[in-house]
Design an enzyme around this catalytic site. Structure first.
Site, mmCIF file in Angstrom:
data_model
loop_
_atom_site.group_PDB
_atom_site.id
_atom_site.type_symbol
_atom_site.label_atom_id
_atom_site.label_comp_id
_atom_site.label_asym_id
_atom_site.label_seq_id
_atom_site.Cartn_x
_atom_site.Cartn_y
_atom_site.Cartn_z
ATOM 1 N N HIS A 1 21.933 81.386 33.875
ATOM 2 C CA HIS A 1 20.613 80.757 33.953
ATOM 3 C C HIS A 1 19.903 81.188 35.242
ATOM 4 C CE1 HIS A 1 17.657 77.491 34.348
ATOM 5 N NE2 HIS A 1 17.976 77.048 33.142
ATOM 6 N N ASP B 1 25.171 77.567 25.720
ATOM 7 C CA ASP B 1 24.346 76.418 25.334
ATOM 8 C C ASP B 1 23.120 76.783 24.502
ATOM 9 O OD1 ASP B 1 22.861 77.591 27.403
ATOM 10 O OD2 ASP B 1 22.254 75.670 28.248
ATOM 11 N N CYS C 1 18.914 73.507 26.755
ATOM 12 C CA CYS C 1 19.983 72.879 27.542
ATOM 13 C C CYS C 1 20.308 71.425 27.204
ATOM 14 C CB CYS C 1 19.635 72.974 29.027
ATOM 15 S SG CYS C 1 19.551 74.664 29.652
ATOM 16 N N HIS D 1 23.130 67.484 33.138
ATOM 17 C CA HIS D 1 21.847 67.616 32.437
ATOM 18 C C HIS D 1 21.720 66.764 31.179
ATOM 19 C CE1 HIS D 1 18.306 70.490 31.318
ATOM 20 N NE2 HIS D 1 17.909 69.379 31.925
#
Length: 556
Positions: A223, A329, A76, A135
């Site tokens: 996720h 990702d 990520c 993130h």
């Protein structure tokens, strides 16, 4: 007389202003929408071989272009660092993860010298909008609104629940940020829908301006935790009773039929760590089926929301001048390790509910990453390969499937070329790092079949390393420091290590790697590794999650 003269001047000035406003040249540069999903494998949408219902993405693929080869950074935070800045993650300050390891390349948040696409595009006259997962830095000085976004809704850390209460189990509050203010998800709402709702709200507000817009829509689905809406789960009831072995064969067959997988290419051999479906007990099969039903439902819901986004663009009459790009990702998450299966942090309800903290796991991830080998956080193709779809009918011919060989670092220069946005040498008092990638525009517009970059692509994360140069790829997996070599023109499944027969190629690519590592700030992982590697929760982290004071579902 004096009054009349002054009045005349004012009237003349007003006339000139009105004339200028009426004759102001409209900004016809394209709007740009970047959609990223989280932990979704290469083959998890219909246009890449999946049985999951993704009609909206499939339509974008049919009317746009698909790459067979598009690379991310395997996990990520480093992926997002490259995506947002056009830099390799170490150059941007996130060489390991969003934690500070005490060196500039590993500070855990984006440095000022790595300009974000929001900063560059806003400086060029675009409205900049984001909804979803950030993130790339937890400190408030590194939040989206501080790094170029006019508006932001979403969460800062690496993961989130999708709702906080349901029929079974109750989860911690879903902590969110909206334009620098902390909020929580209202009870009964589903986060994937709310990420889209806020994006649509931003677009409605932005439509009152004359500017083009850039929207970064960063879904956290699929996720973990596996949490989905009951009506979506119901669509896949019984679909996965055939098991992972049969489903992988089904996907490979479809990939070859649609042209995503070259029939002459070797596909990855069966993962020996994945048990044969036929050897499972009835109750084990029931458990595993449910996991994939929920995972599919989460991907399905993302696609539904992409349909809502396209409807909004049509409503605003902006669809005909908007570039849409879709990526993931990293590859799907495995989870097996020398210490055994990764355990869910906690469960207070069945799979799919608010109390579920299950994840897909290796056996289904092995299918999601078809036809590649390995998983998230690994530099083999299964960890770093993503679907790539670009749609822009004005300049992209529909229905094309090309080799591509693009990388995340290529997207920023691509957007800047489409937007006619100059990349500044300095911005906000910082001297900008030069862009590392190449524009994808020649590939997207049919001038070339793959990116002509003239140099290799490099990876390093937690001691895992790789280099891609032409048909060759070297890769090593920590803690081993031995290079494997693969000829990806014949063997993208990475079945046959040909390093022993091609020592000169290994030496050449290895030398390239160490030059890049030195230039980029990469440090030997053994010298900087933290006590517990970030990427998968440790028993200590799981224990902390059970503590009410620490129950924030925000670890990667």
């Amino acid at each position: 007389m004096k009054f009349n003269f002054i009045f005349g001047l004012l009237l003349t000035g007003s006339t000139f202003t009105t004339f200028a406003q009426k004759n102001k040249k409209a900004d016809t540069r394209p709007n740009i929408v970047l959609i990223m999903v989280d932990d979704m494998g290469y083959s998890d949408i219909g246009s890449y071989g999946s049985e999951i219902q993704t009609p909206n993405l499939d339509n974008l693929a049919k009317e746009g272009i698909r790459f067979r080869e598009f690379y991310n950074n395997s996990i990520c935070a480093p992926t997002r660092a490259s995506l947002i800045t056009g830099q390799y993650p170490h150059k941007a300050g996130i060489g390991y993860f969003d934690i500070n390891l005490g060196l500039p390349a590993y500070q855990g948040y984006l440095n000022k010298e790595s300009l974000t696409f929001a900063e560059v595009l806003r400086n060029s006259g675009y409205s900049t909008l984001m909804s979803g997962k950030w993130h790339v830095g937890s400190d408030s000085t590194a939040w989206p609104n501080q790094r170029g976004f006019d508006h932001f809704y979403g969460f800062i850390k690496g993961a989130s629940n999708y709702f906080d209460i349901g029929e079974y189990g109750q989860a911690p509050p879903v902590d969110l940020i909206k334009d620098n203010k902390r909020i929580t998800l209202k009870s009964g709402l589903y986060l994937t829908n709310e990420i889209t709702n806020n994006a649509l709200e931003f677009l409605d507000d932005q439509s009152k301006t004359e500017k083009p817009f850039f929207l970064y829509l960063a879904f956290n689905a699929p996720h973990w935790p596996l949490q989905a809406l009951p009506e979506d789960i119901a669509k896949y009831k019984g679909r996965y009773s055939i098991g992972w072995d049969s489903l992988r064969v089904e996907r490979i067959k479809k990939q070859k039929a649609i042209g995503i997988s070259d029939p002459k290419q070797a596909i990855a051999k069966r993962d020996p760590e994945v048990p044969l479906w036929g050897n499972l007990t009835y109750s084990e099969k029931q458990l595993w089926e449910k996991k994939m039903e929920v995972y599919a439902a989460m991907v399905d819901r993302v696609d539904q929301n992409i349909g809502r986004l396209r409807d909004k663009l049509k409503e605003l009459k902006k669809d005909d001048n908007t570039l849409i790009v879709f990526i993931s990702d990293n590859g799907a998450q495995g989870g097996y390790s020398p210490t055994g299966r990764r355990k869910p942090q906690r469960n207070t309800g069945p799979i799919g509910t608010a109390g579920s903290y299950e994840y897909q796991e290796q056996s289904w991830a092995y299918v999601s990453n078809t036809p590649h080998t390995k998983y998230k956080d690994n530099m083999h193709e299964g960890g770093i390969s993503a679907p790539f779809i670009a749609w822009f009918p004005k300049q992209i011919k529909g229905g094309n499937i090309v080799k591509g060989t693009g990388h995340l670092i290529d997207l920023a220069p691509t957007f800047y070329e489409f937007a006619s946005a100059a990349y500044p040498a300095k911005l906000n008092g910082a001297t900008a790092n030069p862009l590392a990638g190449k524009s994808l525009v020649p590939v997207l517009t049919g001038k070339t079949e793959s990116v002509e970059r003239g140099e290799p692509i490099f990876w390093e994360r937690a001691g895992n390393r790789a280099v891609r140069k032409g048909k060759w790829k070297i890769v090593s997996t920590y803690p081993a420091y031995k290079w494997e070599l693969y000829d990806l023109e014949k063997d993208r499944g990475e079945n046959n290590d040909v390093s022993a027969a091609n020592i000169e190629v290994v030496n050449e690519l290895s030398a390239d790697y160490f030059k890049w590592a030195d230039k980029t700030g990469v440090v030997d992982y053994d010298k900087i590794k933290p006590a517990n590697q970030i990427g998968f929760p440790t028993p200590a982290a799981a224990g902390a999650a059970a503590n009410p004071a620490a129950r924030r579902a925000n670890v990667e």
